[in-house]
Scaffold this motif. Structure first.
Motif, PDB file in Angstrom:
ATOM      1  N   ASP A 287       3.840 -55.245  27.074  1.00 55.64           N
ATOM      2  CA  ASP A 287       3.335 -54.661  28.310  1.00 55.64           C
ATOM      3  C   ASP A 287       4.341 -54.970  29.418  1.00 55.64           C
ATOM      4  N   GLU A 288       4.857 -53.945  30.068  1.00 54.27           N
ATOM      5  CA  GLU A 288       5.896 -54.126  31.081  1.00 54.27           C
ATOM      6  C   GLU A 288       5.462 -55.083  32.189  1.00 54.27           C
ATOM      7  N   ARG A 289       4.156 -55.171  32.436  1.00 53.13           N
ATOM      8  CA  ARG A 289       3.672 -56.069  33.487  1.00 53.13           C
ATOM      9  C   ARG A 289       3.915 -57.528  33.148  1.00 53.13           C
ATOM     10  N   ARG A 290       4.138 -57.828  31.874  1.00 55.02           N
ATOM     11  CA  ARG A 290       4.365 -59.209  31.456  1.00 55.02           C
ATOM     12  C   ARG A 290       5.835 -59.563  31.350  1.00 55.02           C
ATOM     13  N   ARG A 291       6.669 -58.605  31.580  1.00 55.15           N
ATOM     14  CA  ARG A 291       8.101 -58.824  31.340  1.00 55.15           C
ATOM     15  C   ARG A 291       8.676 -59.939  32.222  1.00 55.15           C
ATOM     16  N   SER A 292       8.280 -59.978  33.490  1.00 49.52           N
ATOM     17  CA  SER A 292       8.863 -60.964  34.402  1.00 49.52           C
ATOM     18  C   SER A 292       8.501 -62.388  34.012  1.00 49.52           C
ATOM     19  N   ALA A 293       7.365 -62.575  33.325  1.00 51.87           N
ATOM     20  CA  ALA A 293       6.989 -63.920  32.878  1.00 51.87           C
ATOM     21  C   ALA A 293       7.827 -64.367  31.697  1.00 51.87           C
ATOM     22  N   ILE A 294       8.264 -63.419  30.887  1.00 52.67           N
ATOM     23  CA  ILE A 294       8.998 -63.735  29.659  1.00 52.67           C
ATOM     24  C   ILE A 294      10.502 -63.744  29.891  1.00 52.67           C
ATOM     25  N   PHE A 295      10.996 -62.765  30.658  1.00 54.61           N
ATOM     26  CA  PHE A 295      12.426 -62.651  30.945  1.00 54.61           C
ATOM     27  C   PHE A 295      12.689 -63.386  32.256  1.00 54.61           C
ATOM     28  N   THR A 296      13.155 -64.624  32.172  1.00 47.87           N
ATOM     29  CA  THR A 296      13.290 -65.439  33.370  1.00 47.87           C
ATOM     30  C   THR A 296      14.587 -65.125  34.120  1.00 47.87           C
ATOM     31  N   ARG A 297      14.645 -65.581  35.359  1.00 50.31           N
ATOM     32  CA  ARG A 297      15.811 -65.295  36.204  1.00 50.31           C
ATOM     33  C   ARG A 297      17.074 -65.984  35.722  1.00 50.31           C
ATOM     34  N   ASN A 298      16.924 -67.092  35.012  1.00 51.05           N
ATOM     35  CA  ASN A 298      18.110 -67.804  34.531  1.00 51.05           C
ATOM     36  C   ASN A 298      18.562 -67.351  33.148  1.00 51.05           C
ATOM     37  N   GLY A 299      18.046 -66.197  32.698  1.00 49.69           N
ATOM     38  CA  GLY A 299      18.529 -65.603  31.455  1.00 49.69           C
ATOM     39  C   GLY A 299      17.815 -66.050  30.201  1.00 49.69           C
ATOM     40  N   ILE A 300      16.788 -66.886  30.335  1.00 53.13           N
ATOM     41  CA  ILE A 300      16.021 -67.321  29.168  1.00 53.13           C
ATOM     42  C   ILE A 300      14.987 -66.242  28.814  1.00 53.13           C
ATOM     43  N   ILE A 301      14.871 -65.933  27.527  1.00 58.82           N
ATOM     44  CA  ILE A 301      13.808 -65.060  27.039  1.00 58.82           C
ATOM     45  C   ILE A 301      12.815 -65.972  26.328  1.00 58.82           C
ATOM     46  N   ARG A 302      11.650 -66.169  26.911  1.00 60.49           N
ATOM     47  CA  ARG A 302      10.732 -67.184  26.425  1.00 60.49           C
ATOM     48  C   ARG A 302      10.131 -66.833  25.062  1.00 60.49           C
ATOM     49  N   ALA A 303       9.735 -67.867  24.346  1.00 59.63           N
ATOM     50  CA  ALA A 303       9.089 -67.685  23.047  1.00 59.63           C
ATOM     51  C   ALA A 303       7.704 -67.082  23.246  1.00 59.63           C
TER      52      ALA A 303
END
Length: 369
Positions: A287-303
């Motif tokens: 869901d695109e609304r969740r992208r900002s929580a997973i794709f962090t500003r420092n380049g980490i893609i969360r598990a």
């Protein structure tokens, strides 16, 4: 033209990504089928293989790396990927334009090699690495000894873009620390870069692993541009489809398209998993609304974890005083059956990730919705 909804695209992706059921493949077979695995950090590929394969052990991947059958190298999207030795040699020349673009696009790298003859830089890098693998700092110092007026770190990073420099063990070995050291792929693997693979081959392999997909999807995954002409050239070798928004999709005629109602088990995806990075339109799984929580500003893609095939939350493992805890952060209310399945699967994940911990527990935090 057949129209595929989000669930149909989701189930096709899960099937091809070995996420509908664990497969009895070797780690090398899985890495090749997935066309590599994103590998900025050492641990994620291990978890990615565990969640896809039956009976996967840490030692299996470690042995591939120490046996030089798999390597970690800057590849797709100019990011570090774990690939088989064969794919490193075959695919790196195909995506070299992506690496060249990165060097030009980062001011510090571009300035460090401004006005340098590329062949001179390549020769200097090979000479610096001739005796032993070097860290980025050591490689930069060796290059700066030749060009003292230039930034050592910029030179070393530009070199990583110019040449296929693989990260040698112990980097990438589960549970083993140490600095990242580089060798040229040709020296480490004892073979030259290949010349037989084509971008057409790369597109076909992408569709086999991630399709159906649009031209923009393939470009997002690979970092390459102008792939519309490749898709047009493939012509009748591809099947034309579309999604519910009318976007044109392409696929291999014999690639699986499971029933949209196929049951999808809960699955844990590691940081940087390519299943979240391989499409321009990620709605088939995220869901695109969740992208900002997973794709962090420092380049980490969360598990993340999947429920009914779609990203339903994030996870992390904490360790304290002999206890390893798998912390689940769901995005919404979890159905009772899904929560139970996540706790059971999570217990197995903890056993894989923290076998040394005397106590292991799964904790579910309140929903973030």
């Amino acid at each position: 033209m057949t129209t595929l909804g989000p669930r149909a695209l989701n189930r096709a992706l899960l099937e091809r990504q070995l996420l509908l059921r664990r497969q009895p493949l070797t780690a090398a077979e899985a890495i090749a089928r997935l066309v590599g695995m994103q590998a900025q950090a050492p641990a994620p590929p291990y978890v990615g293989l565990w969640t896809r394969l039956t009976g996967f052990r840490h030692e299996e991947l470690a042995e591939l790396l120490t046996g030089r059958e798999a390597v970690r190298v800057a590849l797709l999207r100019a990011t570090v990927h774990l690939v088989t030795a064969e794919d490193c040699l075959a695919l790196r020349p195909l995506v070299q334009p992506v690496l060249d673009r990165q060097v030009r696009g980062v001011a510090r790298f571009a300035k460090a090699v401004a006005d340098l003859e590329p062949d001179d830089l390549d020769t200097a890098v090979r000479e610096a690495l001739a005796d032993e693998p070097l860290t980025t700092k050591e490689l930069g110092a060796a290059l700066a000894a030749r060009w003292p007026e230039r930034d050592p770190d910029g030179l070393a990073n530009a070199a990583r873009g110019r040449l296929p420099l693989v990260q040698v063990p112990p980097r990438g070995i589960w549970g083993v620390g140490g600095l990242t050291r580089y060798a040229t792929a040709e020296a480490w693997l004892g073979r030259p870069l290949g010349t037989g693979a084509t971008v057409d081959d790369l597109v076909l392999r992408y569709l086999r692993a991630y399709g159906p997909a649009s031209v923009k999807d393939v470009q997002m995954w690979s970092g390459l541009t102008r792939l519309r002409e490749v898709v047009d050239r493939l012509g009748s070798r591809l099947r034309a489809l579309r999604d519910e928004d009318g976007r044109e999709l392409f696929d291999l005629p014999d690639a699986p398209l499971p029933d949209p109602e196929t049951e999808a088990p809960v699955r844990f995806l590691p940081e940087f998993d390519n299943v979240l990075l391989a499409h321009d339109d990620r709605s088939r799984i995220l869901d695109e609304r969740r992208r900002s929580a997973i794709f962090t500003r420092n380049g980490i893609i969360r598990a993340t974890f999947l429920v009914d095939g779609f990203v339903a939350g994030m996870w992390r493992v904490t360790r304290e005083r002999g206890t390893a805890t798998l912390v689940l952060e769901p995005f919404g209310r979890l159905p009772k059956a899904s929560r139970k399945a996540l706790e059971q699967e999570g217990a197995d994940l903890l056993e894989f990730m923290a076998p040394e911990a005397p106590d292991r527990t799964v904790s579910v935090e309140p929903s973030t919705s």
